[in-house]
Design a protein around this motif. Sequence first.
Motif, PDB file in Angstrom:
ATOM      1  N   MET A 240       0.827  -1.202   0.000  1.00 35.90           N
ATOM      2  CA  MET A 240       0.000   0.000   0.000  1.00 35.90           C
ATOM      3  C   MET A 240       0.865   1.259   0.000  1.00 35.90           C
ATOM      4  N   THR A 241       0.664   2.088  -1.001  1.00 37.43           N
ATOM      5  CA  THR A 241       1.410   3.349  -1.093  1.00 37.43           C
ATOM      6  C   THR A 241       0.549   4.561  -0.755  1.00 37.43           C
ATOM      7  N   ASN A 242      -0.767   4.377  -0.806  1.00 38.43           N
ATOM      8  CA  ASN A 242      -1.652   5.522  -0.623  1.00 38.43           C
ATOM      9  C   ASN A 242      -2.926   5.106   0.109  1.00 38.43           C
ATOM     10  N   VAL A 243      -3.337   5.925   1.054  1.00 37.45           N
ATOM     11  CA  VAL A 243      -4.625   5.742   1.720  1.00 37.45           C
ATOM     12  C   VAL A 243      -5.308   7.106   1.792  1.00 37.45           C
ATOM     13  N   LYS A 244      -6.571   7.129   1.423  1.00 34.67           N
ATOM     14  CA  LYS A 244      -7.344   8.367   1.463  1.00 34.67           C
ATOM     15  C   LYS A 244      -8.460   8.205   2.481  1.00 34.67           C
ATOM     16  N   PHE A 245      -8.425   9.023   3.527  1.00 29.08           N
ATOM     17  CA  PHE A 245      -9.412   8.943   4.600  1.00 29.08           C
ATOM     18  C   PHE A 245     -10.618   9.818   4.285  1.00 29.08           C
ATOM     19  N   GLY A 246     -11.804   9.292   4.617  1.00 30.67           N
ATOM     20  CA  GLY A 246     -13.022  10.075   4.480  1.00 30.67           C
ATOM     21  C   GLY A 246     -13.180  11.063   5.616  1.00 30.67           C
ATOM     22  N   SER A 247     -14.083  11.997   5.435  1.00 28.69           N
ATOM     23  CA  SER A 247     -14.262  13.081   6.409  1.00 28.69           C
ATOM     24  C   SER A 247     -15.067  12.665   7.635  1.00 28.69           C
ATOM     25  N   GLY A 248     -15.660  11.472   7.597  1.00 25.39           N
ATOM     26  CA  GLY A 248     -16.505  11.054   8.715  1.00 25.39           C
ATOM     27  C   GLY A 248     -15.796  10.228   9.764  1.00 25.39           C
ATOM     28  N   LEU A 249     -14.511   9.913   9.551  1.00 20.82           N
ATOM     29  CA  LEU A 249     -13.780   9.028  10.462  1.00 20.82           C
ATOM     30  C   LEU A 249     -13.583   9.669  11.834  1.00 20.82           C
ATOM     31  N   LYS A 250     -14.087   9.004  12.869  1.00 22.39           N
ATOM     32  CA  LYS A 250     -13.991   9.533  14.225  1.00 22.39           C
ATOM     33  C   LYS A 250     -13.116   8.674  15.128  1.00 22.39           C
ATOM     34  N   GLU A 251     -13.086   7.379  14.859  1.00 18.76           N
ATOM     35  CA  GLU A 251     -12.352   6.470  15.730  1.00 18.76           C
ATOM     36  C   GLU A 251     -11.550   5.487  14.891  1.00 18.76           C
ATOM     37  N   ILE A 252     -10.278   5.361  15.205  1.00 15.92           N
ATOM     38  CA  ILE A 252      -9.422   4.416  14.500  1.00 15.92           C
ATOM     39  C   ILE A 252      -8.592   3.660  15.528  1.00 15.92           C
ATOM     40  N   GLY A 253      -8.461   2.361  15.339  1.00 18.62           N
ATOM     41  CA  GLY A 253      -7.831   1.515  16.332  1.00 18.62           C
ATOM     42  C   GLY A 253      -6.320   1.459  16.236  1.00 18.62           C
ATOM     43  N   GLU A 254      -5.715   0.896  17.248  1.00 14.06           N
ATOM     44  CA  GLU A 254      -4.263   0.794  17.301  1.00 14.06           C
ATOM     45  C   GLU A 254      -3.724  -0.146  16.223  1.00 14.06           C
ATOM     46  N   SER A 255      -2.512   0.124  15.796  1.00 12.47           N
ATOM     47  CA  SER A 255      -1.795  -0.692  14.804  1.00 12.47           C
ATOM     48  C   SER A 255      -2.564  -0.850  13.501  1.00 12.47           C
ATOM     49  N   SER A 256      -3.421   0.105  13.197  1.00 17.67           N
ATOM     50  CA  SER A 256      -4.301  -0.025  12.031  1.00 17.67           C
ATOM     51  C   SER A 256      -3.544  -0.055  10.713  1.00 17.67           C
ATOM     52  N   PHE A 257      -2.368   0.611  10.644  1.00 20.94           N
ATOM     53  CA  PHE A 257      -1.537   0.582   9.434  1.00 20.94           C
ATOM     54  C   PHE A 257      -0.116   0.106   9.762  1.00 20.94           C
ATOM     55  N   TYR A 258      -0.012  -0.647  10.817  1.00 24.52           N
ATOM     56  CA  TYR A 258       1.270  -1.216  11.254  1.00 24.52           C
ATOM     57  C   TYR A 258       1.891  -2.036  10.116  1.00 24.52           C
ATOM     58  N   GLY A 259       3.160  -1.771   9.820  1.00 27.00           N
ATOM     59  CA  GLY A 259       3.874  -2.581   8.841  1.00 27.00           C
ATOM     60  C   GLY A 259       3.491  -2.337   7.396  1.00 27.00           C
ATOM     61  N   CYS A 260       2.816  -1.222   7.118  1.00 25.54           N
ATOM     62  CA  CYS A 260       2.524  -0.853   5.721  1.00 25.54           C
ATOM     63  C   CYS A 260       3.774  -0.178   5.170  1.00 25.54           C
ATOM     64  N   THR A 261       4.734  -0.989   4.794  1.00 23.17           N
ATOM     65  CA  THR A 261       6.081  -0.499   4.500  1.00 23.17           C
ATOM     66  C   THR A 261       6.165   0.338   3.231  1.00 23.17           C
ATOM     67  N   GLY A 262       5.144   0.277   2.368  1.00 23.13           N
ATOM     68  CA  GLY A 262       5.159   1.077   1.143  1.00 23.13           C
ATOM     69  C   GLY A 262       4.456   2.408   1.272  1.00 23.13           C
ATOM     70  N   LEU A 263       3.775   2.637   2.381  1.00 25.71           N
ATOM     71  CA  LEU A 263       2.996   3.856   2.569  1.00 25.71           C
ATOM     72  C   LEU A 263       3.917   5.070   2.645  1.00 25.71           C
ATOM     73  N   ARG A 264       3.599   6.122   1.851  1.00 25.88           N
ATOM     74  CA  ARG A 264       4.516   7.260   1.742  1.00 25.88           C
ATOM     75  C   ARG A 264       3.940   8.580   2.259  1.00 25.88           C
ATOM     76  N   ASP A 265       2.709   8.888   1.887  1.00 22.08           N
ATOM     77  CA  ASP A 265       2.147  10.212   2.183  1.00 22.08           C
ATOM     78  C   ASP A 265       0.747  10.040   2.757  1.00 22.08           C
ATOM     79  N   VAL A 266       0.504  10.617   3.925  1.00 26.00           N
ATOM     80  CA  VAL A 266      -0.786  10.454   4.595  1.00 26.00           C
ATOM     81  C   VAL A 266      -1.307  11.812   5.052  1.00 26.00           C
ATOM     82  N   THR A 267      -2.586  12.063   4.774  1.00 29.98           N
ATOM     83  CA  THR A 267      -3.274  13.232   5.308  1.00 29.98           C
ATOM     84  C   THR A 267      -4.423  12.743   6.173  1.00 29.98           C
ATOM     85  N   LEU A 268      -4.368  13.032   7.453  1.00 32.53           N
ATOM     86  CA  LEU A 268      -5.417  12.588   8.368  1.00 32.53           C
ATOM     87  C   LEU A 268      -6.604  13.551   8.304  1.00 32.53           C
TER      88      LEU A 268
END
Length: 323
Positions: A240-268
């Motif tokens: 996974m290189t990209n994740v796009k979060f929606g505007s309604g996200l209120k709760e996210i759990g621990e280690s949710s993207f743990y070990g996503c070694t290809g992930l580069r750019d994130v906007t919460l």
Amino acid sequence: MFYCGNGVVAVADENRTNRIAVIIPARACQTGDGDCHICFQCLPGTFRHGPGHRCGYRSPAFQQPTVYAKDVFFHPVGIADDIIEYMDDETGDKYVVIPETVKYIGPRSLTGYSGVYVSDDNPYFEEKDGIVYTENFERLVYASPSFVGVEVVIPDTVKIIDYMAFFDSSLEAVIIPDSVKEISSSAFENCSSLTSVTIPDSVTTIIEGAFWGCSSLTSVTIPDSVTTIGNYAFRKCSAMTNVKFGSGLKEIGESSFYGCTGLRDVTLPASMREIPDAMFKFCKSLDNITIPETVTKIGIHAFYECESLSRIALPNSIRNIKE
């Protein structure tokens, strides 16, 4: 399937020449002496119809498939006493037949099987194209891991994709309809060939471990409708290189993207209040993250071993950073 009398169901190929399993319901057995009063000419092997009881019929064509007649549900783990399990001697693949008596399939009951059959007399479940559903097709219970290189289009009647439904499947793409409200725990865990998933606006919850180990999944878009993402939901999605979060996200759990070694750019999203423990732990390629002013807390090891992340711009709203 075809019927042998007194409620007995035999599973065979379409020409009825290769009988591979038999369902013996409880009503076909006489409990007093342990003998089955059925037509044994229908049966392809040696059968056990209850603890300590054996039928006296053998056939060299199929060695000891196990048949039970006890009217019980699935156990939480494993197969209950009224389920038929059999093995293909040539391939070693294991299969299971769900008889008419089964009303509930518990967590992990069907994992490890290459295929599942459902008796035509079972009023609670349906099987279609290797996938088991509840009788109204509102809950997807189990998918055979034998989906190799295929795209699965889930029917638009399904509301819930059940616990471990596609666990260890080889499917490459899945289209989830607008009818689905919940993607349950470990629903797509270890689907290592899955490259594409479409999550519709109807989904509100992605439960823990839903996509854990989907190591070929390159990107994911979380729709605005999703308010909760559980622990480990996308853990070890290493491609996974990209994740796009929606505007309604209120709760996210621990280690949710743990070990996503290809992930580069994130906007919460601005709807988030907290970055949980180990959320991006071991995301070694992460080199940029945008944290909104709404976030007040960063959990322990949230960015542990993010070796490409040289700096983080923390908003003034941060009040608590765990060490």
